[in-house]
Design a protein around this motif. Structure first.
Motif, PDB file in Angstrom:
ATOM      1  N   SER A  33       0.813  -1.312  -0.041  1.00  0.00           N
ATOM      2  CA  SER A  33      -0.162  -0.410  -0.293  1.00  0.00           C
ATOM      3  C   SER A  33       0.839   1.327   0.112  1.00  0.00           C
ATOM      4  O   SER A  33       0.564   2.361   0.043  1.00  0.00           O
ATOM      5  N   ALA A  34       2.027   1.271  -0.343  1.00  0.00           N
ATOM      6  CA  ALA A  34       3.298   2.200   0.064  1.00  0.00           C
ATOM      7  C   ALA A  34       3.830   2.687  -0.898  1.00  0.00           C
ATOM      8  O   ALA A  34       4.584   2.669  -1.510  1.00  0.00           O
ATOM      9  N   CYS A  35       2.953   2.048  -2.432  1.00  0.00           N
ATOM     10  CA  CYS A  35       3.067   2.307  -3.834  1.00  0.00           C
ATOM     11  C   CYS A  35       4.794   1.002  -4.249  1.00  0.00           C
ATOM     12  O   CYS A  35       4.828   1.913  -4.835  1.00  0.00           O
ATOM     13  N   VAL A  36       4.463   0.403  -3.412  1.00  0.00           N
ATOM     14  CA  VAL A  36       5.423  -0.779  -3.704  1.00  0.00           C
ATOM     15  C   VAL A  36       4.422  -1.809  -4.505  1.00  0.00           C
ATOM     16  O   VAL A  36       4.109  -2.778  -3.818  1.00  0.00           O
ATOM     17  N   PRO A  37       5.129  -2.375  -5.678  1.00  0.00           N
ATOM     18  CA  PRO A  37       3.730  -3.384  -6.334  1.00  0.00           C
ATOM     19  C   PRO A  37       4.028  -4.611  -5.743  1.00  0.00           C
ATOM     20  O   PRO A  37       4.837  -5.612  -6.214  1.00  0.00           O
ATOM     21  N   LEU A  38       4.060  -5.330  -4.575  1.00  0.00           N
ATOM     22  CA  LEU A  38       4.670  -5.914  -3.825  1.00  0.00           C
ATOM     23  C   LEU A  38       2.786  -6.713  -3.690  1.00  0.00           C
ATOM     24  O   LEU A  38       1.981  -6.634  -3.308  1.00  0.00           O
ATOM     25  N   PRO A  39       2.482  -7.619  -4.604  1.00  0.00           N
ATOM     26  CA  PRO A  39       0.734  -7.594  -5.146  1.00  0.00           C
ATOM     27  C   PRO A  39       0.407  -8.111  -3.892  1.00  0.00           C
ATOM     28  O   PRO A  39       0.425  -9.731  -3.675  1.00  0.00           O
ATOM     29  N   SER A  40      -0.643  -8.250  -3.198  1.00  0.00           N
ATOM     30  CA  SER A  40      -1.827  -8.438  -2.502  1.00  0.00           C
ATOM     31  C   SER A  40      -2.664 -10.400  -3.015  1.00  0.00           C
ATOM     32  O   SER A  40      -2.824 -10.489  -2.577  1.00  0.00           O
ATOM     33  N   GLU A  41      -2.670 -10.048  -4.365  1.00  0.00           N
ATOM     34  CA  GLU A  41      -3.382 -11.532  -4.894  1.00  0.00           C
ATOM     35  C   GLU A  41      -2.565 -12.157  -5.036  1.00  0.00           C
ATOM     36  O   GLU A  41      -2.631 -13.484  -4.741  1.00  0.00           O
ATOM     37  N   ILE A  42      -1.513 -11.828  -4.211  1.00  0.00           N
ATOM     38  CA  ILE A  42      -0.331 -13.441  -3.946  1.00  0.00           C
ATOM     39  C   ILE A  42      -0.241 -13.669  -2.063  1.00  0.00           C
ATOM     40  O   ILE A  42      -0.377 -14.255  -1.687  1.00  0.00           O
ATOM     41  N   ILE A  43       0.025 -12.299  -1.260  1.00  0.00           N
ATOM     42  CA  ILE A  43      -0.204 -12.221  -0.276  1.00  0.00           C
ATOM     43  C   ILE A  43      -1.334 -12.727   0.385  1.00  0.00           C
ATOM     44  O   ILE A  43      -1.304 -13.928   1.262  1.00  0.00           O
ATOM     45  N   MET A  44      -2.539 -12.260   0.179  1.00  0.00           N
ATOM     46  CA  MET A  44      -3.304 -12.971   0.837  1.00  0.00           C
ATOM     47  C   MET A  44      -3.853 -14.159   0.109  1.00  0.00           C
ATOM     48  O   MET A  44      -4.737 -15.111   1.282  1.00  0.00           O
ATOM     49  N   PRO A  45      -4.005 -14.871  -0.970  1.00  0.00           N
ATOM     50  CA  PRO A  45      -4.538 -16.585  -0.670  1.00  0.00           C
ATOM     51  C   PRO A  45      -3.425 -17.042   0.272  1.00  0.00           C
ATOM     52  O   PRO A  45      -3.936 -18.181   0.412  1.00  0.00           O
TER      53      PRO A  45
END
Length: 206
Positions: A33-45
């Protein structure tokens, strides 16, 4: 080089969540969320997958993700309020932040106003960069925080729920795959690869 970056990203996400659990989820989502493209689509699943194994609780996973989003968004908001877009345009390429991503977030915010923060939290790509134009516009911080938390909670719960369902039905899916852990790693690697490739492609454009 791209293959190494993909493998490193996938391994990093798995290692952080596996070791630090809720704190790791919050940390990773704060980075995203700090404008760094670390995908939540990977983290949360992947977090949801751990829920299906009984290692974590779904509501705590969702809450940790939402809290992390708020913390990271505060940083992006502050950068927008104090440094403006020139600062991000100058250094953003080192974090795979493209002009196209910033333009997309700007257009959304200008067209729809404050409610964009809530809506943007439910949209891929936009959610990562939407806090920045809110900071540039000096949106009231309390309202920004409320919209960010509610939208992020829904997003995090939804993605984690997908991970839970994949884990719960693995007995059926296991007919086609030997090890769920291996499939999770493969999916993370694939998602990370597509995500990184997209940002590298746009970052190379003038």
């Amino acid at each position: 080089m791209i293959e190494k970056l993909i493998a490193a990203l996938a391994g990093f996400v798995i290692a952080v969540i596996s070791r630090f659990q809720y704190a790791g989820i919050a940390l990773l989502m704060a980075v995203e969320s700090a404008c760094v493209p670390l995908p939540s689509e990977i983290i949360m699943p992947f977090s949801g997958y751990l829920v299906s194994r009984g290692e974590l609780k779904l509501w705590l996973v969702s809450l940790a993700g939402a809290v992390g989003c708020v913390i990271g968004s505060w940083l992006a908001y502050a950068i927008g309020a104090w440094g403006g877009r020139p600062l991000v345009e100058r250094y953003g390429r080192y974090l795979l932040v493209s002009h196209r991503d910033l333009d997309l977030a700007d257009r959304w915010f200008q067209r729809h106003g404050d409610i964009t923060i809530f809506i943007g939290r439910l949209l891929p790509v936009v959610r990562t960069f939407i806090a920045f134009p809110a900071g540039v516009a000096r949106m009231p911080l309390w309202r920004f925080t409320a919209y960010t938390f509610i939208g992020s909670l829904i997003w995090c719960w939804g993605l984690a729920w997908i991970g839970v369902k994949l884990g719960e039905h693995w007995d059926t899916l296991g007919v086609y795959f030997h090890r769920f852990d291996a499939v999770i790693v493969a999916l993370i690697a694939l998602g990370a690869g597509l995500y990184v490739w997209r940002h590298v492609r746009h970052a190379r454009r003038p």
